[in-house]
Design a protein around this motif. Structure first.
Motif, mmCIF file in Angstrom:
data_model
loop_
_atom_site.group_PDB
_atom_site.id
_atom_site.type_symbol
_atom_site.label_atom_id
_atom_site.label_comp_id
_atom_site.label_asym_id
_atom_site.label_seq_id
_atom_site.Cartn_x
_atom_site.Cartn_y
_atom_site.Cartn_z
ATOM 1 N N GLY A 139 48.444 47.921 40.926
ATOM 2 C CA GLY A 139 49.273 48.581 39.918
ATOM 3 C C GLY A 139 48.552 49.719 39.234
ATOM 4 O O GLY A 139 49.156 50.620 38.680
ATOM 5 N N ALA A 170 41.524 49.257 39.697
ATOM 6 C CA ALA A 170 40.819 48.084 39.187
ATOM 7 C C ALA A 170 39.405 48.530 38.818
ATOM 8 O O ALA A 170 38.595 48.818 39.696
ATOM 9 C CB ALA A 170 40.785 46.991 40.244
ATOM 10 N N ASP A 222 41.255 43.919 45.025
ATOM 11 C CA ASP A 222 42.054 45.048 44.558
ATOM 12 C C ASP A 222 42.852 45.545 45.756
ATOM 13 O O ASP A 222 42.350 45.575 46.878
ATOM 14 C CB ASP A 222 41.076 46.132 44.072
ATOM 15 C CG ASP A 222 41.777 47.408 43.658
ATOM 16 O OD1 ASP A 222 42.980 47.356 43.337
ATOM 17 O OD2 ASP A 222 41.104 48.463 43.639
HETATM 18 P P1 AMP Z 1 53.871 52.064 41.132
HETATM 19 O O1 AMP Z 1 54.792 52.899 41.934
HETATM 20 O O2 AMP Z 1 54.394 51.727 39.778
HETATM 21 O O3 AMP Z 1 53.422 50.846 41.892
HETATM 22 O O4 AMP Z 1 52.591 52.939 40.856
HETATM 23 C C1 AMP Z 1 51.893 53.485 41.937
HETATM 24 C C2 AMP Z 1 50.676 54.191 41.464
HETATM 25 O O5 AMP Z 1 49.839 53.283 40.753
HETATM 26 C C3 AMP Z 1 49.837 54.695 42.597
HETATM 27 O O6 AMP Z 1 50.285 55.938 43.072
HETATM 28 C C4 AMP Z 1 48.464 54.751 41.972
HETATM 29 O O7 AMP Z 1 48.299 55.920 41.219
HETATM 30 C C5 AMP Z 1 48.468 53.561 41.058
HETATM 31 N N1 AMP Z 1 47.890 52.383 41.703
HETATM 32 C C6 AMP Z 1 48.521 51.285 42.124
HETATM 33 N N2 AMP Z 1 47.647 50.389 42.614
HETATM 34 C C7 AMP Z 1 46.421 50.956 42.531
HETATM 35 C C8 AMP Z 1 45.098 50.532 42.903
HETATM 36 N N3 AMP Z 1 44.865 49.338 43.430
HETATM 37 N N4 AMP Z 1 44.087 51.403 42.680
HETATM 38 C C9 AMP Z 1 44.303 52.618 42.132
HETATM 39 N N5 AMP Z 1 45.523 53.050 41.758
HETATM 40 C C10 AMP Z 1 46.570 52.235 41.952
#
Ligand code: AMP
Ligand code: COA
Length: 636
Positions: free
Chosen positions: A375, A378, A396
């Motif tokens: 999300g 991490a 992660d």
């Molecule tokens: P969502 O569409 O709400 O799931 O958000 C997606 C965005 O959250 C991604 O494009 C990343 O910028 C960030 N994100 C989600 N998981 C990770 C992760 N494990 N590491 C880094 N950023 C993440």
């Protein structure tokens, strides 16, 4: 994992890229098809091709009926655990199926048919799961709107999805606060230009609402009557390429993007992931601590675990304060969960309250094997703390609403690879992840660039945006031809590990929730006293980032800035919703800009975060940055 204990990952990933059709055809055998696909991947269909073309299927059948038919009728499918209402409610697969059959029949009687949209604006109650599966059963397309969004956001989604029916509830429950849904629903319907035929409203005992005659129907009465009449809706066959749901996510403007998820690809990818990625066996208890309003909740509170025949926990509570920082450990030990999937922010909140992990040691966590985080990035200190305290692997993994499942992760079922803190590990099967420069040329190892995914994306990923193929191409495909643009920046190291460092657009991540600062700026700019504004994400110890708005007031405004700032905070809460966590509006004399008039957001952010910064060579007037520093004193 093979017999020598070596991970199968590299072999499996290589096979998925060398022969994608063979790989996914094999995975598709885990799904019960009404008609098998005629083409595993049809490059001629859709914007970039479609998976499982010609296949006919029903997602609800795969999530419920087949398990009931094959010996899991009495296994618990869903555990609803709510410290906010002090209740634990369990549904076996047979019970959940019975509820879904009845609600599907009720919706059908309202005229909802295959392809019709149904909007859900609901709190974390089991009825929301029933509703999503009931839509899937009759081929209707659900669109869940997170309960923390305000009426205007709901209205925008109603206008875009044009639902025949809306399902809602009288209230949600937040610690110390009952969230009345009905006034928000009424206001949204008033604002929207599309009228639903009817609303079905679940009355929760914590707050009963008035129903609008002729439009609103009481959920429990409809259910009772349909049960008495023994109404049941059968599964409706749909094309694998038909949409299962639309989920709106923040775009770079105030108009959200309607991410489309199809039936076939989603079924195959999610089923594959439950063991190969998460290491879960059918019959085991799995907990995803997200909300049904987010993609993580769709995929791993509901569809993934149920397709797999696992038991899924749905949690209506917080990591801390419901009642304490031991809430997660209580749930894991009470329900014997083998894995938890949550956002790093939850762990930062727990760590702050219980730095020595005293609550952790009060509970029997012997069944607990793995913690999954996603999300947001991490941060290594949080991961290290969780590893030390829980003594299980902390994994992660990176994904987006658009992909619907993990892009890069550490596959427990295939055999875990060594963890590198700060990296979500490696691309999952079907994903060829490249890091490219502005000319779409791959850069070398350990070099930052735009992270892109080679087309076609694997099954489960979005085929397009709802009714907006052109916006889909513009937003994701045009900038880097042949690739899907993730809008994340980062690098890959010499072992192929992916490091995701941040967004390249105006999206910020607040407590694992994705928000558009551009959308917030539109709200700030609508205030009559605001001449100019900028919203950016600033560091927050718990939520990762929180939005901070800078305002320049119109000439001649004589009211106290503090008063206007308060109104701005209230305006964002009212228009976007409490989930934005927008609490900081700061009035400044002007915004620092380049000579060509671009606001220097990056430098402002560094100043607000207390990071070292250098004076941009193109700045119009360097003193404007000192003024920002002065305005921030005592505010962040
Ligand atoms: P969502 O569409 O709400 O799931 O958000 C997606 C965005 O959250 C991604 O494009 C990343 O910028 C960030 N994100 C989600 N998981 C990770 C992760 N494990 N590491 C880094 N950023 C993440
Ligand atoms: N309905 C109505 N309001 C909601 C809501 C909902 N479904 N969810 C959150 N809100 C409100 C909260 O009450 C809060 O309001 P407030 O400003 O009056 O306090 C606001 O939105 C911000 O909520 P949240 O970001 O959840 O902050 P919090 O302070 O209540 O809790 C955490 C902080 C870290 C405990 C919490 O954010 C958390 O558990 N995060 C995990 C996130 C997660 O799982 N994300 C899923 C992506 S994988």
């Amino acid at each position: 994992m093979n017999v020598q204990g070596k991970s199968l990952y590299h072999e499996v990933h290589a096979r998925s890229l060398a022969d994608p059709e063979g790989f996914w055809a094999e995975a598709a055998k885990e799904i019960d098809w009404i008609e098998p696909p005629t083409r595993v991947f049809d490059a001629s269909q859709g914007v970039y091709g479609r998976w499982f073309a010609g296949g006919v299927v029903n997602t609800c059948y795969n999530a419920l009926d087949r398990h009931v038919e094959r010996g899991r009728a009495d296994q618990v499918a869903l555990i609803h655990d709510s410290p906010l209402t002090n209740s634990v409610t369990k549904f076996t697969y047979a019970e959940l199926l019975a509820e879904v059959q009845v609600l599907a029949a009720i919706m059908r009687d309202f005229g909802v048919a295959k392809g019709d949209r149904v909007v859900l604006y609901m709190p974390m109650v089991p009825e929301a799961v029933v509703a999503m599966l009931a839509c899937a059963r009759i081929g209707a397309v659900h669109s869940v709107v997170f309960g923390g969004f305000a009426a205007k956001e709901l209205a925008t989604r109603i206008d875009d999805a044009q639902p025949k029916l809306i399902l809602s509830a009288s209230c949600g429950i937040e610690p110390g606060r009952i969230v009345q849904y009905k006034p928000l629903l009424d206001e949204a319907i008033r604002l929207a230009s599309v009228r639903p035929k009817a609303c079905i409203v679940l009355q929760r005992p914590q707050l009963v609402c008035d129903l609008s005659p002729g439009r609103d129907y009481d959920w429990a009465s409809l259910r009772r009557k349909a049960m008495n009449d023994e109404k049941k809706a059968p599964c409706v066959p749909v094309a694998a390429t038909d949409p299962l749901y639309i989920l709106y996510t923040s775009g770079t403007t105030g108009i959200p993007k309607g991410v489309v998820r199809d039936n076939g690809g989603h079924l195959v990818a999610l089923k594959w992931s439950m063991f190969n990625l998460y290491g879960i066996k059918p019959g085991e208890v799995w907990w995803c601590g997200s909300d049904i309003g987010w993609v993580v909740g769709h995929s791993y509170i509901i569809y993934g675990p149920l397709l797999h025949g696992a038991t899924s926990i749905m949690y209506e509570g917080k990591p801390v304060g419901t009642p304490d920082a031991g809430a997660f450990w209580r749930v894991i030990s009470e329900h014997k969960a083998v894995a938890l999937f949550t956002a790093p922010t939850a762990f930062r909140a727990i760590r702050k309250e219980d730095p020595d992990g005293q609550f952790i040691r009060k509970y029997d966590l012997s069944k607990f094997r793995t913690l999954f985080l996603a999300g947001e990035r991490a941060d290594p200190p949080t991961v290290e703390w969780a590893e030390q305290q829980l003594k299980v692997p902390v994994i992660d993994h990176w994904w987006q609403t658009e992909t619907g499942w993990c892009i890069a992760g550490n596959p427990v079922g295939l055999g875990m690879l060594p963890v590198k803190h700060g990296s979500p590990t490696v691309p999952m099967p079907g994903y060829r992840v490249d890091v490219v420069d502005e000319a779409a040329k791959p850069v070398g190892a350990n070099t930052m660039g735009s992270i892109v995914i080679k087309l076609p994306m694997p099954p489960g990923c979005l085929p397009t945006l709802w009714n907006q193929d052109d916006r889909f191409r513009d937003a994701y495909l045009n900038e880097f031809p042949g690739y899907y643009k993730t809008s994340d920046a980062g690098y890959k190291d010499e072992d192929g590990y992916v490091f995701v460092m941040g967004r390249t657009d105006d999206i910020i991540n607040v407590a694992g929730h994705r928000l558009s600062t551009g959308g917030m700026e539109e709200i700030l700019a609508s205030h009559p006293d605001v001449a100019e504004c900028a919203v950016l994400g600033v560091k927050d110890a718990i939520k990762g980032e929180v939005p901070c708005g800078f305002l320049v007031l119109k000439a001649g405004v004589s009211r106290a800035p503090a008063e206007i700032e308060k109104e701005i905070v209230a305006l964002v809460r009212d228009k976007l919703g409490p989930v934005a966590a927008f609490k900081l509006a700061i009035t400044v004399g002007r915004l620092p800009k380049t000579r060509s008039g671009k606001i220097l957001r990056g430098t402002i952010k560094k100043i607000a975060d207390g990071d070292t910064w250098t004076m941009p060579a193109t700045i119009e007037d360097p003193r404007a940055l000192d003024e920002i520093g002065d305005a921030l004193k005592g505010r962040v």
